[in-house]
Design an enzyme around this catalytic site. Sequence first.
Site, PDB file in Angstrom:
ATOM      1  N   SER A   1      11.932  33.421  -5.445  1.00  0.00           N
ATOM      2  CA  SER A   1      13.086  33.365  -6.205  1.00  0.00           C
ATOM      3  C   SER A   1      14.322  34.398  -5.560  1.00  0.00           C
ATOM      4  O   SER A   1      13.885  35.314  -4.768  1.00  0.00           O
ATOM      5  CB  SER A   1      13.083  33.649  -7.717  1.00  0.00           C
ATOM      6  OG  SER A   1      12.449  35.053  -7.678  1.00  0.00           O
TER       7      SER A   1
ATOM      8  N   GLN B   1      10.305  38.220  -2.755  1.00  0.00           N
ATOM      9  CA  GLN B   1       8.780  38.501  -2.325  1.00  0.00           C
ATOM     10  C   GLN B   1       8.667  37.116  -1.582  1.00  0.00           C
ATOM     11  O   GLN B   1       8.704  35.895  -1.984  1.00  0.00           O
ATOM     12  CB  GLN B   1       8.365  38.271  -3.656  1.00  0.00           C
ATOM     13  CG  GLN B   1       7.010  38.510  -3.496  1.00  0.00           C
ATOM     14  CD  GLN B   1       5.873  38.677  -4.757  1.00  0.00           C
ATOM     15  OE1 GLN B   1       5.840  39.668  -5.344  1.00  0.00           O
ATOM     16  NE2 GLN B   1       5.333  37.558  -5.173  1.00  0.00           N
TER      17      GLN B   1
ATOM     18  N   SER C   1       3.610  34.013  -1.738  1.00  0.00           N
ATOM     19  CA  SER C   1       2.895  32.671  -1.828  1.00  0.00           C
ATOM     20  C   SER C   1       3.382  31.866  -0.838  1.00  0.00           C
ATOM     21  O   SER C   1       4.244  31.666  -0.030  1.00  0.00           O
ATOM     22  CB  SER C   1       3.465  31.991  -3.157  1.00  0.00           C
ATOM     23  OG  SER C   1       2.809  32.696  -4.274  1.00  0.00           O
TER      24      SER C   1
ATOM     25  N   GLU D   1       3.033  48.893 -13.525  1.00  0.00           N
ATOM     26  CA  GLU D   1       3.499  48.561 -14.928  1.00  0.00           C
ATOM     27  C   GLU D   1       4.049  50.006 -15.503  1.00  0.00           C
ATOM     28  O   GLU D   1       3.552  51.230 -14.830  1.00  0.00           O
ATOM     29  CB  GLU D   1       2.594  48.397 -15.778  1.00  0.00           C
ATOM     30  CG  GLU D   1       1.831  46.738 -15.725  1.00  0.00           C
ATOM     31  CD  GLU D   1       0.719  46.412 -16.560  1.00  0.00           C
ATOM     32  OE1 GLU D   1       0.412  47.079 -17.313  1.00  0.00           O
ATOM     33  OE2 GLU D   1       0.327  45.086 -16.430  1.00  0.00           O
TER      34      GLU D   1
END
Length: 661
Positions: free
Chosen positions: A440, A405, A408, A523
Site C-alpha cells: 500500500s 513495505q 510480501s 505495539e
Amino acid sequence: MSIGITDEHEELAASLRKWAASLGTIEATRAAEGRVDERFDEIWSAVEEMGVAAIAVPESAGGGGGTVLDQAVALEACAYELAPGGLLAAATGAAVTGRPGRHAVQARQGGIVWDGGTSGETEPVAGIDLSARHGAATDRGEVDERLRRTAVTLAAAEASGVARWCLDTAVEYAKVREQFGRPIGSFQAIKHLCAEMLETAEAVTAAAWDAACAADAGDDEQWAFAVDVAQSVCFDGAVDVAKSCIQVLGGIGFTFEHDAHLYLRRAVSLRALVGPADDAAARLTAAAVTGVRRRVDVDLGGLDEPVRPEVRSTAERIAALPAADQRAELVETGYLMPHWPAPYGLGADAVTQVVIDQELARAGVTRPDLVIAGWAVPTILQHGTDAQRDRFVRPSLLGELTWCQLFSEPGSGSDLASLRTKAVRTEGGWLLSGQKVWSSVAERADWAICLARTDPDAPQHKGITYFLVDMRSDGIDVRPLREITGEALFNEVFLDEVFVPDECVVAEPGDGWRLARTTLANERVAMASARLGKSVERAVELAVAGLGPVENVRVGHAVALATVCGLLGVRTTLRAIGGHGPGAESSVAKLLGVRSRQSASALVVELQGDAVAAVGEIERAVDGLAADVWEMLNTRCLSIAGGTTQILRNVAGERILGLPR
C-alpha cells in the site's frame, strides 16, 4: 487468561482452585447420579465454612468484605473444579441481600429456582447439571432487576471457569494423544479447533470480567449494558467450548467416565438459568440506539497522580495551537509516540502512556497515524545506526517522509521466509532484483522497508537482509493492483537491479528475519475507544431508522462482539500497567477483531435488503448503501493481510497453547 488480572486475584484463584479440587464434587456427583446424596451436604458445609459464597458480603454482616469482582474470580476458580452448583445461587443471593447463607434464586420469569428448598417451590431435584439441585418456581412474578443482573454477572464467571477447564483439557490431550505416529495437536485441523476454543474462552472471560467490574462501579446503565454483553457472549460461548472439548477428545470424551460431559452439562444448565442470549442482544440494540456504549475507566490506583498535572497542561497547550502546528508539537514533546525512546519519544511506562492518551483525548487532540512508518521506525530505532536514526526518524514523525513495505511476494505471503527477491553485492552497496506485492501507498512513498535474500545458500530464515530503499531509485516500477472494490489501494513493485548503499542496510546482512519480527510485533499500550467500530456503528444507525425484531437481535450480537474486542484491549493495557507482558488477549484481539469487522460490514449490507442488487458505483461513494457495499468488500482483506487467519491460528495454537508443530 482467567478473570483475575492482578497478582492478588491470580493468587486468590490459584488458592481456591486447589481448595475446590479437594472437595470431591465430581466424585460425589458420580456417586449420586441424580439422587440427593448426603455427601453434597458435607461438601456444602465445607463451602459455607470457607465463606466462598459470601466474599462480596460486608464484613459487618459476616462476609468477606470484598467486591463483586473478587466474588467472580472465586466463582470462576471453583467452577473450574466443578464446585457444587449451589455455590452460584448462594453467592448471588448473598450479594443481593447483603448477608451470607444459602439462598433460592429465581432465575427469570416463569423459570427455574436455583437450588430450591425454601417455601413456595417444588422439591429440588437433579437436572442436567448433576452437581446441582433445582426446583420449578411457583411464583412467576417479575424478577428484580438487580437480582437478574447479579445472577447473570456471577453465572458468567462460572461460564468462564467451565470454558477454561474445557480448553485446558482439550489442549493437554491434543499434546499427548497420538495418531498416525504424531500428536494430534500437530494436525492443523485440531490446532485450529483449539485456537478457536481459545478465542471463545477469551471472549467469555473478558465479558464476565467486565460485568463484574461494572457491578462494582455503581453505574446502573453501564452495568446493564455489560451484563447484556455477558449474556450475549458467555453462555453460548461456554457451551461451544465444551462441545469442542469433547470433539478434540474424540471417543473418550463421549464416555460417561470422562469428566467432559459434566462440564458440558454445567454450561448448558447455566445457559438455561440466565435466559436466551437473543433477549440480551435485543436489549443491547435498544440501549445502543439511545447512545449507550461501554465506557471502561482504567483504575490506575493513584499511579497517575505524579504525572497527570504536567501531562494535562501539555495536552491543553497542544490543543490551543493551530491545527497545522499540533503535529510538530506532538513530536517535540514526545507525545506522538510516547513509548519510543528519547529523544523521539519519552520512553514512557504503561501508566504514562495511558495518561497521555486520556489527556489528549480530553483536550480534543488527535494524533496522526504513522501508518507504515509506525512499523519501520521502531526497527531503525532499535537496530539502526545513529546516522540512520538522524536521517529517518524525526522526518517520519513529522510526516515529511512516507513509507511503504516491500515484504510480501507472489510466492511468499504468510510464508515470508521463502521470499526470492535477491540482493547481490556490488561496490558500495547492493543490487536488488525481484517482485513485491500488496504494497500500500507504494505509488507515493518516499522510502520502503524491504527484505531481500543476500545469501542464497543459507537456511531460509538466515540469509535475509533488511534494507531501506529510496522509492525514487532507478529500476523501480510500481504498478497498481485493482482490488475487489474496484479501486487500487495496493501495488506490485518490480525491482530491477535497484542500488541500495551500505548505509541503508539495517543491522548486519543476514539479520533481516530477526528485524522483520521487530517490525511486525511493534505495539504500544493504548486505550480502547468507546466506539464500536465503523460497521457496527452503521448497523446501530440503521436500527435507529427502524428494523424488525430479528434484525435488532443480529445488531445486538454485533454490538456485543465489538464491545468484547475493546475489552480485550483494556485487559492487555491493565496487564501492562501491572508489569506483565501481553497475555493471550493481544493475539486473540486480532482474530476476534477481524471477525467483528467482517461480519458487521456484511450485516450492514444484509439489513438493507434487495436494494443491494441495484447499488450504483461504489468506488467513490462516501455514504449510503454504496459506501456500505464498499466496506463489506474491502474488509475481505482483513483475514488475509498481515498473516491469514489460518496462519494466526497456527501461531496461537503453538505459541500460546503450546501445541506441537
